[in-house]
Design an enzyme around this catalytic site. Structure first.
Site, PDB file in Angstrom:
ATOM      1  N   SER A 178     -10.060   5.658 -13.313  1.00  0.00           N
ATOM      2  CA  SER A 178      -8.641   5.874 -12.997  1.00  0.00           C
ATOM      3  C   SER A 178      -7.813   4.645 -13.365  1.00  0.00           C
ATOM      4  O   SER A 178      -6.768   4.735 -14.010  1.00  0.00           O
ATOM      5  CB  SER A 178      -8.457   6.118 -11.501  1.00  0.00           C
ATOM      6  OG  SER A 178      -9.222   7.212 -11.099  1.00  0.00           O
ATOM      7  N   SER A 226       0.854  -1.183   0.000  1.00  0.00           N
ATOM      8  CA  SER A 226       0.000   0.000   0.000  1.00  0.00           C
ATOM      9  C   SER A 226       0.891   1.234   0.000  1.00  0.00           C
ATOM     10  O   SER A 226       2.077   1.158   0.311  1.00  0.00           O
ATOM     11  CB  SER A 226      -0.907   0.019   1.224  1.00  0.00           C
ATOM     12  OG  SER A 226      -1.853   1.054   1.069  1.00  0.00           O
ATOM     13  N   GLU A 285      -0.141   7.523 -10.381  1.00  0.00           N
ATOM     14  CA  GLU A 285      -1.573   7.751 -10.156  1.00  0.00           C
ATOM     15  C   GLU A 285      -1.943   9.190  -9.778  1.00  0.00           C
ATOM     16  O   GLU A 285      -2.956   9.707 -10.208  1.00  0.00           O
ATOM     17  CB  GLU A 285      -2.005   6.800  -9.021  1.00  0.00           C
ATOM     18  CG  GLU A 285      -3.429   6.953  -8.515  1.00  0.00           C
ATOM     19  CD  GLU A 285      -4.455   6.249  -9.393  1.00  0.00           C
ATOM     20  OE1 GLU A 285      -4.074   5.623 -10.394  1.00  0.00           O
ATOM     21  OE2 GLU A 285      -5.646   6.362  -9.073  1.00  0.00           O
TER      22      GLU A 285
END
Ligand code: NAI
Length: 462
Positions: free
Chosen positions: A391, A76, A188
């Site tokens: 996305s 993460s 991102e």
């Protein structure tokens, strides 16, 4: 075989899988990628390190990358954003994942390191905020003898430095080898993209990067409509406070600020915006929000949300002036928008996970969300699947482009072409019953486009 994952509880896998099944029905772009590319497997041979919030939506992205032929290892990009049932489902499916909600900073950087440990090393990075890219590039420079983090400026920098030194000792030359193997990175978010342009400007970006954030179908949707749903969700799950009638200050009126202000206004709060950019300030005013400085309203407002991607926006002197039980949170990528470090010597009472009450010297208490880390992922579950599908479809297309054609790109930062942006949008129309009108050839010629698109020139701003 020894287990190759670190998750909170593998028993949560069945729950994760049930939510994944629902998410798939809301992620038409990713499912279309599976249908279009599932057989040809354009990502065969790609070994992708992923560093992005380990949520249910990300699990659908991971399984899409795998279906397209990639080997994937995942960490993460935030210590609070993991959904443990999503991580468990992915681990059970056989993808190495290293992520626990509430992991320490040391674990965070150790888990990122573990996500690089493919037998033959990775050759692609899928990044959110730039930590995976930074880890390799800083490490390689330190191997070359440069003291990149000479004096750590924060607790996190000290942890990064220690982690790099640990890896350098265990595997000399490792970072340099990683840097040489990476063919490209897709990034991102706004903050990660800033880092990439900065690296490129300094001549320190050795591979091509695709800026996914600035696809229109990313920043004008996820950052805006995503935050519109997930900001208030986070505040409510954290505090259950009545939003209607409260005065909320949103700092920054970029894409995230626009979504955040709309989120709070939609819940009935009276929203005030702060900005440094006259264009965004004018937009906020003309959207009906009062625009003023934080100093003007700090002692009277109830809720404070930073959305700037900048540092030191809410400073200790502001927090000292806030009224009793003011709520303070950040939805930008990093926690340095609020000077949380300067609160460390105050009295903290933990209310529940990711919610703390802090006593200020004058006796007033503040409710701080997610210790200043992005609260929509720390206190709630981030954006809904549908907007993340847009996305992540950009992410998949970026990975395919870099993996199959990366050699045609010089090091630098690129944006996907507009026809792909339009394709991503098109893939999301059916699910919400949108019917497109068609240009006839005459009309198309009159406005100077092809009837199939692209429908706008590059300089169009949406
Ligand atoms: P942006 O660049 O569009 O907007 C930031 C705005 O803040 C700009 O208009 C800028 O003028 C303003 N600003 C900068 N310093 C300021 C200050 N001191 N006071 C007031 N305003 C100031 O960036 P975007 O796309 O809105 O992203 C903002 C942050 O949110 C980034 O860190 C990004 O990575 C993150 N992000 C978080 C998401 C989430 O789900 N939590 C989703 C997408 C982005």
């Amino acid at each position: 075989m020894a287990k190759d994952y670190i998750v909170k509880d593998i028993e949560l896998a069945a729950f994760g899988r049930r939510e994944l099944d629902i998410a798939e029905t809301e992620m038409p772009g990713l499912m279309a990628c599976r249908e279009e590319y599932g057989e040809s497997k354009p990502l065969k041979g790609a070994r992708i390190v992923g560093s992005l919030h380990m949520t249910i939506q990300t699990a659908v992205l991971i399984e899409t990358l795998v279906e397209l032929g990639a080997d994937v290892r995942w960490a993460s990009c935030n210590i609070f954003s993991t959904q443990d049932h999503a991580a468990a489902a992915i681990a059970e499916a056989g993808v190495p994942v290293f992520a626990i909600k509430g992991q320490s900073l040391e674990e965070h950087w150790d888990y990122l390191d573990k996500s690089f440990l493919f037998d033959d090393g990775p050759n692609m990075i899928l990044d959110d905020g730039g930590d995976a890219t930074l880890y390799i590039l800083f490490g390689a420079r330190m191997e070359a003898g440069e003291d990149v983090i000479a004096v750590p400026q924060s607790e996190e920098e000290a942890v990064i430095k220690a982690q790099i030194e640990k890896r350098m000792k265990a595997s000399p030359g490792w970072f340099t080898k990683m840097r040489e193997q990476i063919k490209g990175v897709s990034e991102e978010t706004t903050t990660g993209v800033h880092r990439l342009y900065d690296l490129h400007k300094k001549g320190q970006l050795p591979f091509p990067a695709i800026n996914v954030n600035d696809s229109v179908t990313k920043s004008k949707f996820d950052n805006k409509y995503g935050c519109k749903e997930s900001l208030v969700d986070g505040i409510r799950r954290a505090t259950d406070t009545m939003m209607a009638g409260k005065v909320a200050v949103v700092m920054g009126y970029g894409d995230v600020g626009k979504g955040s202000a709309a989120s709070l206004a939609g819940a009935g709060a009276r929203v005030i915006v702060t900005e440094v950019d006259p264009i965004c300030a004018l937009q906020a005013a003309m959207d009906g929000f009062q625009v003023t400085t934080l100093d003007e309203v700090v002692s009277t407002a109830d809720i404070f949300i930073t959305t700037t991607g900048n540092k030191d926006v809410i400073r200790i002197e502001h927090m000292r002036e806030m009224k009793d039980m003011a709520i303070v949170g950040n939805i930008g990528h990093f926690d340095n928008e609020i000077q949380v470090a300067n609160l460390k010597n105050h009295k903290w009472t933990n209310i529940k996970e990711q919610v703390d009450m802090i006593e200020m010297p004058n006796g007033n208490r503040l409710i701080l969300l997610s210790e200043g880390r992005l609260l929509n992922l720390g206190n709630a579950t981030g954006h809904p699947s549908f907007v993340m599908s847009a996305s992540f479809t950009n992410q998949v297309l970026a990975q395919i482009e870099l993996w199959t054609k990366g050699d045609e790109y010089q090091p630098g930062v690129y944006i996907l072409p507009k026809h792909l942006d339009e394709k991503v949008a098109r893939l999301h129309l059916d699910r919400i019953g949108v019917k497109l009108s068609k240009l006839d050839p005459d009309q198309a010629a009159y406005i100077g486009v092809s009837p199939e698109g692209p429908f706008k020139p590059e300089h169009y701003r949406y």
